[in-house]
Design a protein around this motif. Structure first.
Motif, PDB file in Angstrom:
ATOM      1  N   ALA A  86       0.987  -1.190   0.010  1.00 40.44           N
ATOM      2  CA  ALA A  86       0.037   0.039   0.131  1.00 40.44           C
ATOM      3  C   ALA A  86       0.978   1.422  -0.077  1.00 40.44           C
ATOM      4  O   ALA A  86       0.273   2.381  -0.429  1.00 40.44           O
ATOM      5  CB  ALA A  86      -0.967   0.084   1.191  1.00 40.44           C
ATOM      6  N   ASP A  87       1.964   1.282   0.454  1.00 38.73           N
ATOM      7  CA  ASP A  87       2.998   2.447   0.751  1.00 38.73           C
ATOM      8  C   ASP A  87       3.915   2.802  -0.473  1.00 38.73           C
ATOM      9  O   ASP A  87       4.673   3.306  -0.727  1.00 38.73           O
ATOM     10  CB  ASP A  87       3.646   2.203   2.035  1.00 38.73           C
ATOM     11  CG  ASP A  87       4.783   1.241   1.795  1.00 38.73           C
ATOM     12  OD1 ASP A  87       4.602   0.389   1.130  1.00 38.73           O
ATOM     13  OD2 ASP A  87       5.643   1.078   2.868  1.00 38.73           O
ATOM     14  N   ASP A 150      -7.928   4.405  -5.072  1.00 40.33           N
ATOM     15  CA  ASP A 150      -8.057   3.939  -3.651  1.00 40.33           C
ATOM     16  C   ASP A 150      -6.615   3.771  -3.102  1.00 40.33           C
ATOM     17  O   ASP A 150      -6.623   3.968  -1.770  1.00 40.33           O
ATOM     18  CB  ASP A 150      -8.408   2.238  -3.625  1.00 40.33           C
ATOM     19  CG  ASP A 150     -10.053   2.103  -4.176  1.00 40.33           C
ATOM     20  OD1 ASP A 150     -10.940   3.317  -4.225  1.00 40.33           O
ATOM     21  OD2 ASP A 150     -10.393   1.169  -4.581  1.00 40.33           O
ATOM     22  N   ARG A 151      -5.569   3.516  -3.885  1.00 40.18           N
ATOM     23  CA  ARG A 151      -4.329   3.561  -3.116  1.00 40.18           C
ATOM     24  C   ARG A 151      -3.918   4.857  -2.554  1.00 40.18           C
ATOM     25  O   ARG A 151      -3.198   5.191  -1.506  1.00 40.18           O
ATOM     26  CB  ARG A 151      -3.179   2.994  -3.934  1.00 40.18           C
ATOM     27  CG  ARG A 151      -3.201   1.721  -4.475  1.00 40.18           C
ATOM     28  CD  ARG A 151      -2.255   1.332  -5.755  1.00 40.18           C
ATOM     29  NE  ARG A 151      -0.995   1.779  -4.977  1.00 40.18           N
ATOM     30  CZ  ARG A 151      -0.200   0.460  -4.445  1.00 40.18           C
ATOM     31  NH1 ARG A 151      -0.830  -0.805  -4.324  1.00 40.18           N
ATOM     32  NH2 ARG A 151       1.251   0.562  -4.233  1.00 40.18           N
TER      33      ARG A 151
END
Length: 219
Positions: A86-87, A150-151
């Motif tokens: 996610a990062d 979304d990310r």
């Protein structure tokens, strides 16, 4: 432990996938043999040993059938993009999703198969194939945009970043694929395509860095 028996739905889905693959293969083969104009849906269904009605349950037309591999590869790239940390910056995440897709030896990307390279080259000269290719590509990129939004925790209808990032990342892949498909080496395969894609992404990031405005020299 005892193996779980496949359900009726599992068998139905597997049979549907086999039928779809048979139709896609038949469409690709016939279009490469005869050209798009001389290939009919009836001929595709006959070669796949199914009815015309069965064809219509799976595809809107012969071009969609022949390019089904593009749709499947787009789905695979999006699944890999969704699984990235996610990062991870979105552009890097997309690049690494593409890298993992091309490096999958158990389920090789369809683009690296010899017939697919010929079909990609043909799509540049056959208007109906090109139109179908563009529709499939846009659908895949729309899903990529939703994933990137979304990310980033943003709304892609209001924030230009998801679309800009995906269009840039996907554009690099498309440019590399077109160059590879037009190449003169008939033996060029997965390694050649993967290396070309990496060089294309390097070019994008290098040019993007060079194009960053320098606030100290801007008038």
């Amino acid at each position: 432990m005892t193996a779980t028996k496949p359900t009726t739905e599992d068998r139905r889905q597997r049979k549907a996938r086999q039928t779809r693959d048979a139709l896609a293969t038949a469409a690709c083969d016939l279009i490469l043999e005869r050209g798009t104009a001389a290939t009919t849906v009836e001929a595709i269904a006959e070669r796949a040993d199914v009815t015309r009605r069965t064809f219509s349950r799976h595809f809107a037309g012969k071009e969609d059938a022949a390019l089904d591999f593009v749709r499947r590869d787009g789905d695979r790239i999006n699944a890999l993009l969704l699984a990235r940390p996610a990062d991870e910056p979105p552009l890097l995440a997309y690049r690494r999703a593409v890298r993992d897709w091309l490096a999958d030896h158990q389920d090789p990307a369809w683009h690296v198969r010899p017939r697919m390279r010929r079909l990609l080259a043909l799509a540049d000269t056959e208007p109906d194939l090109f139109a179908a290719y563009q529709r499939i590509r846009v659908d895949a990129q729309e899903e990529s945009i939703r994933i990137v939004a979304d990310r980033l925790g943003t709304d892609d209808a209001r924030d230009v970043r998801p679309a800009a990032l995906v269009d840039a990342a996907a554009g690099v892949l498309i440019a590399a694929l077109r160059l590879w498909a037009r190449g003169d080496d008939p033996d060029a395969g997965a390694a050649d395509l993967a290396a070309l894609v990496e060089r294309a992404y390097d070019a994008l990031t290098s040019e993007a860095a060079a194009a960053t405005p320098d606030s100290t020299t801007e008038e």
